[in-house]
Design an enzyme around this catalytic site. Structure first.
Site, short mmCIF file in Angstrom:
data_model
loop_
_atom_site.label_atom_id
_atom_site.label_comp_id
_atom_site.label_asym_id
_atom_site.label_seq_id
_atom_site.Cartn_x
_atom_site.Cartn_y
_atom_site.Cartn_z
N ASP A 98 0.95 2.13 8.68
CA ASP A 98 0.46 1.38 9.84
C ASP A 98 1.41 1.46 11.05
O ASP A 98 0.99 1.18 12.17
CB ASP A 98 0.26 -0.09 9.47
CG ASP A 98 -0.85 -0.28 8.44
OD1 ASP A 98 -1.60 0.69 8.19
OD2 ASP A 98 -0.95 -1.37 7.88
N GLN A 125 -6.03 8.93 3.78
CA GLN A 125 -5.03 9.06 4.84
C GLN A 125 -3.63 8.63 4.41
O GLN A 125 -2.66 8.93 5.08
CB GLN A 125 -5.45 8.28 6.09
CG GLN A 125 -5.44 6.77 5.96
CD GLN A 125 -6.34 6.08 6.96
OE1 GLN A 125 -6.03 5.98 8.14
NE2 GLN A 125 -7.48 5.61 6.48
N GLY A 147 0.83 -1.20 0.00
CA GLY A 147 0.00 0.00 0.00
C GLY A 147 0.86 1.24 0.00
O GLY A 147 1.85 1.32 0.72
N GLU A 150 -9.94 0.32 11.87
CA GLU A 150 -10.63 -0.66 11.02
C GLU A 150 -10.52 -2.08 11.58
O GLU A 150 -11.37 -2.92 11.31
CB GLU A 150 -10.06 -0.64 9.60
CG GLU A 150 -8.59 -1.04 9.54
CD GLU A 150 -8.04 -1.18 8.11
OE1 GLU A 150 -8.78 -0.95 7.14
OE2 GLU A 150 -6.84 -1.51 7.97
N MET A 175 -7.32 3.44 9.04
CA MET A 175 -6.73 2.16 8.66
C MET A 175 -5.86 1.65 9.81
O MET A 175 -5.97 2.15 10.93
CB MET A 175 -5.89 2.34 7.39
CG MET A 175 -6.72 2.53 6.13
SD MET A 175 -5.64 2.75 4.68
CE MET A 175 -6.77 2.42 3.34
#
Lengths: 405, 405
Positions: free
Chosen positions: A141, A297, A11, A242, A185
Site C-alpha cells: 500500500d 498484485q 497481508g 478499491e 488494492m
C-alpha cells in the site's frame, strides 16, 4: 546463548521474504546471534511455539525464499491488545522468548505490526525485560509515514503497470468503443492505483483516468470524463482504487455489501464492477470490461521489481545490523537520496512515528480535474519498478520455496 | 507485381503477432511476394482498405512486434456470410485484392476465421479468381481439431499456472481455512482450466479441483469435495472454466445474466463469483476469494512461453512457405513428433476440417471423480509452457510495439 527471531505479519507482498532473508544473511555476516529463529504465522505462531530454526535450514531453500513471493514464514492478522487488556498473553510471550533465549525480535509488517513492536518494546522496558523489538517495513500500500516508500510497493506497481500496458493492447484490437477498468488494492490510499501512471505506449500514458481515495468520487463527473474521451479514442482505460468513496464518505466497494475485517477496516473490493455497471447503465459505453487484481498484485514475483527485492533485503539486513546497538522499539525506513540516478538509503526511526499512522497520496500530485496524477507521481514511481527479478525457473514455472505445511 | 496480405481475427493471444511476423520473415527469406501487406482489424479493415505495407515498415518495430502481445494489426469479430447472402461484400473484397495485386491472403485466427478462409477460397475457385487463401491457427482455447495444440495456448497456460502457483503461496500464509477460486476462459472446452495442473509446489499439485465444461457441474458434489478437502488442509485452490454447465445444459455464467455475442456464443464469465457465493452461502467456508483472469490470460506476454512464441512464428513462416505451392483453402497445424524430448512439426491441412469444428478436452484425461485431470494432461501441457520470453524491457516495463492509432 543469544538468539533472535524474525516473523511476518499482515497481508503478504512479493518481497516480504527478501526482508526476512536480509535479517538472516546479515547475521551470517556479523554472527551476532547464535541462531536465527523464524516464527511461523507471526506473533500468533510464536504464542503457540510454532517456529523453525533458520540457521539449521537447507541453504538452498533459504536462497530460494529470497525470490519466493508471499510470507514464506506464514503471517497473521493478530492485533495485540494492550498489556492491561491481556496480561496473560504478554507474560506467555516473554516466557517463550526466555525459553528460546531470544535477545531480539524482528517483525516484518505494516503499521499494525509496528504498533505491536511499539507495545512489546514499551512493555519490556517497563518490566525490565531484556528482549528488544525491531520493525522491518512491508506493505504494497506504500502508506507508512516518514519513509519515502515501502518494500513491496515497487513490485506491486510493476505488476499493475504491466497489466495495464498489456490489456491496453488487448482492448485496442477491435475498432469498437470500449472501456477497460482495473481495480487495485491500497485501502484508504491511492498509491497503488496512481502507480499505473508509469505505463506508456509510444510515450503516451496508457491509463486515461485514475480514481484515488484521496479525491471524493463524483460519478457524474466520471461518466462525463469517459464519454468525452470516447469521442476521440476507441479504447479508454480506467484504474480505480478499491478505497474510493463519495463525498459523504460512502465506500463504493461497500455499496456491493462487504463487511469489516478484524481490525475494523472495511473489506473493500468490487468497485470495478460497480463502475462497470454505472457506465453501462448510463449508456456511456456498451462494451465495458472490469478486472480486479486482487491478491495477484501482492504475489506476482514473476514480474517483481529487482530494485524492490534488493531494497527489501536491505531493510532486513540493516535491521539486524542496527539491533546490535541494543536499541529497542525502532524500525528501518527508506529515504531517497537522489532520483537520477536513483539512490535510496536505509535509516532507523522509532515505531511510534509509524504505528497506526497513514501516509496519503499527496494532493499536489493529483491533477486539477481530480481524475489523474501529475508528472511528479510518474517520476516518483518510475525508479521503484526498475530491474527484472532474478527468479529461477524449473519446468517452465518459477521455482519457489514452500516451507509451510 | 505479386503481393500478399496478412490479417488477424478473433480474440487476441500473447503470440498472435509472432505468427504474422513469421509470414513476413518467411517472405524476407524467400522473396516470393513483392510486398507483404497487413490488413488492419482483420477482414473488416480490408473491406475498408485499412491496410499497411509491412515491407515498408521500420525493421525495429517489426522485430518488436514479435514480442508484443495482442493483435498488433488489430482484429475483428466479423462473421463472413455466405456468397448467396452477401454478394456485394465478396465482390468488393476481390476488387480490393485486385487493386493491391494480392496473390495470397493469410488469415491468423481460430475456427471462425478458418471458416472465412474456407468460404473465400471456395468462392475464388468457383469464380476462377486467382487469389489464394491460407489459414494460420491461433487460439488460447486450444480447441482446433486435428492438430496437437494451437499457438497461444501454451502462453495462456503458463500465465494461469503461474498465477495459481503464486496465489497458492498467498492463501497459505494465514492459518485460517480458505478457498481460492480462479476462473479461466476457454468457452465450451476445458483446456485452459486443465492447464493449471502443471503448477506444483514441492512436487504436489497446487490446484485441488479443476472443473471443466466437459463434465456436468454438480454443485452438491463440488461442495462436498471442498468441505472434505478443508478437513485435511487449510487452503483449497479451485480452477474453474468459464464454460461449465449443469447437467441440464445451463451455463453457470449465464445464471449471472450474460447475453450472446455476435456469433451467437453465450457471453460467459462470472462463474467464479457464482461458485464463491455457493461455498459461502452453504457454510462450507467463510473465507473465499475468487479471481477472473479475464483478458489478462490472453495478453500476458511478460510470462509467455518461449516455446509457444517460436511455434507461433513457425506456423506463420510455414504458411508462407506452403503458399508457394499455389494451393488454396489450406492452413497450418502442429503435430507432436515426440514428448521427451519435446518436438513439434508444422503440417498443412484443409480448413474445411477445422472450420466451425471444436476439439474438446479428452474424457480419458479427466479423473473418475470428474473434479480434476490425469497425469496425461500434465504430460501433454508441460512441454508447451517451457522457456521464458525474450521480451525487452525499457524503464522497468516490457517494451511493446503499438502501430494502431
Amino acid at each position: 546463548m543469544k538468539n533472535c527471531i524474525v516473523a511476518q505479519s499482515g497481508g503478504p507482498t512479493s518481497v516480504i521474504n527478501a526482508s526476512a532473508m536480509g535479517v538472516f544473511k546479515a547475521n551470517e555476516e556479523l554472527k551476532y546471534y547464535d541462531n536465527v529463529y523464524a516464527g511461523i504465522h507471526g506473533i500468533e505462531g510464536i504464542l503457540n511455539e510454532t517456529m523453525v530454526n533458520l540457521s539449521e535450514m537447507d541453504a538452498e531453500v533459504i536462497d530460494r525464499l529470497m525470490y519466493t513471493p508471499s510470507s514464506g514464514l506464514g503471517s497473521c492478522r493478530y492485533k495485540l491488545k494492550s498489556y492491561e487488556e491481556n496480561k496473560s498473553e504478554y507474560i506467555k510471550l516473554f516466557e517463550i522468548f526466555k525459553k528460546y533465549e531470544i535477545d531480539t525480535f524482528f517483525y516484518v509488517g505494516g503499521n499494525d505490526s509496528m504498533d505491536t513492536v511499539h507495545k512489546l518494546s514499551n512493555y519490556a522496558k517497563e518490566h525490565n525485560l531484556s528482549t528488544k523489538f525491531f520493525g522491518v517495513p512491508k506493505t504494497i500500500d506504500n502508506d507508512l509515514p516518514i519513509m519515502d516508500h515501502t518494500p513491496g510497493f515497487g513490485s506491486a506497481a510493476k505488476f499493475i503497470a504491466t497489466i495495464a500496458l498489456e490489456n491496453k493492447l488487448d482492448c485496442s484490437v477491435y475498432s469498437a468503443k470500449n472501456v477497460f477498468i482495473i481495480e487495485t488494492m491500497g485501502r484508504d490510499t491511492g498509491w497503488l492505483a496512481a502507480s499505473s501512471c508509469v505505463a506508456t505506449l509510444n510515450g503516451k500514458p496508457v491509463v486515461d483516468f485514475i480514481y484515488l481515495p484521496e479525491v471524493a468520487f463524483d460519478s457524474e463527473k466520471c461518466l462525463k470524463d469517459i464519454a468525452k474521451k470516447l469521442e476521440t479514442q476507441d479504447s479508454v482505460v480506467v484504474v480505480v482504487s478499491e478505497g474510493i468513496r463519495t463525498a459523504d464518505g460512502t465506500f463504493l466497494g461497500e455499496i456491493g455489501g462487504h463487511g469489516l475485517d478484524k481490525f475494523g477496516h472495511a473489506q473493500l473490493g468490487g468497485v470495478c464492477n460497480y463502475l462497470k455497471n454505472l457506465i453501462k447503465d448510463n449508456g456511456v459505453c456498451k462494451k465495458v470490461r472490469a478486472i480486479e487484481l486482487s491478491t495477484m498484485q501482492r504475489c506476482a514475483m514473476h514480474i517483481a521489481s529487482q530494485t524492490d527485492i534488493e531494497e527489501s533485503f536491505n531493510c532486513g539486513f540493516e535491521a539486524l545490523k542496527y539491533s546490535v546497538t541494543g536499541e529497542s522499539g525502532y524500525m528501518i525506513g527508506m529515504q531517497r537520496v537522489s532520483n537520477a540516478p536513483y539512490k535510496s538509503e536505509a535509516f532507523a526511526l522509532h515505531t511510534s512515528k509509524v504505528a497506526n499512522n497513514i501516509k496519503y497520496f499527496p494532493k499536489e500530485w493529483i491533477n486539477a480535474e481530480g481524475n489523474n496524477v501529475t508528472k511528479e507521481a510518474y517520476e516518483y514511481t518510475l525508479p521503484l519498478i526498475q530491474g527484472e527479478p532474478k527468479v529461477q525457473y524449473e519446468n517452465g514455472l518459477p521455482k519457489y520455496a514452500f516451507i509451510l505445511k
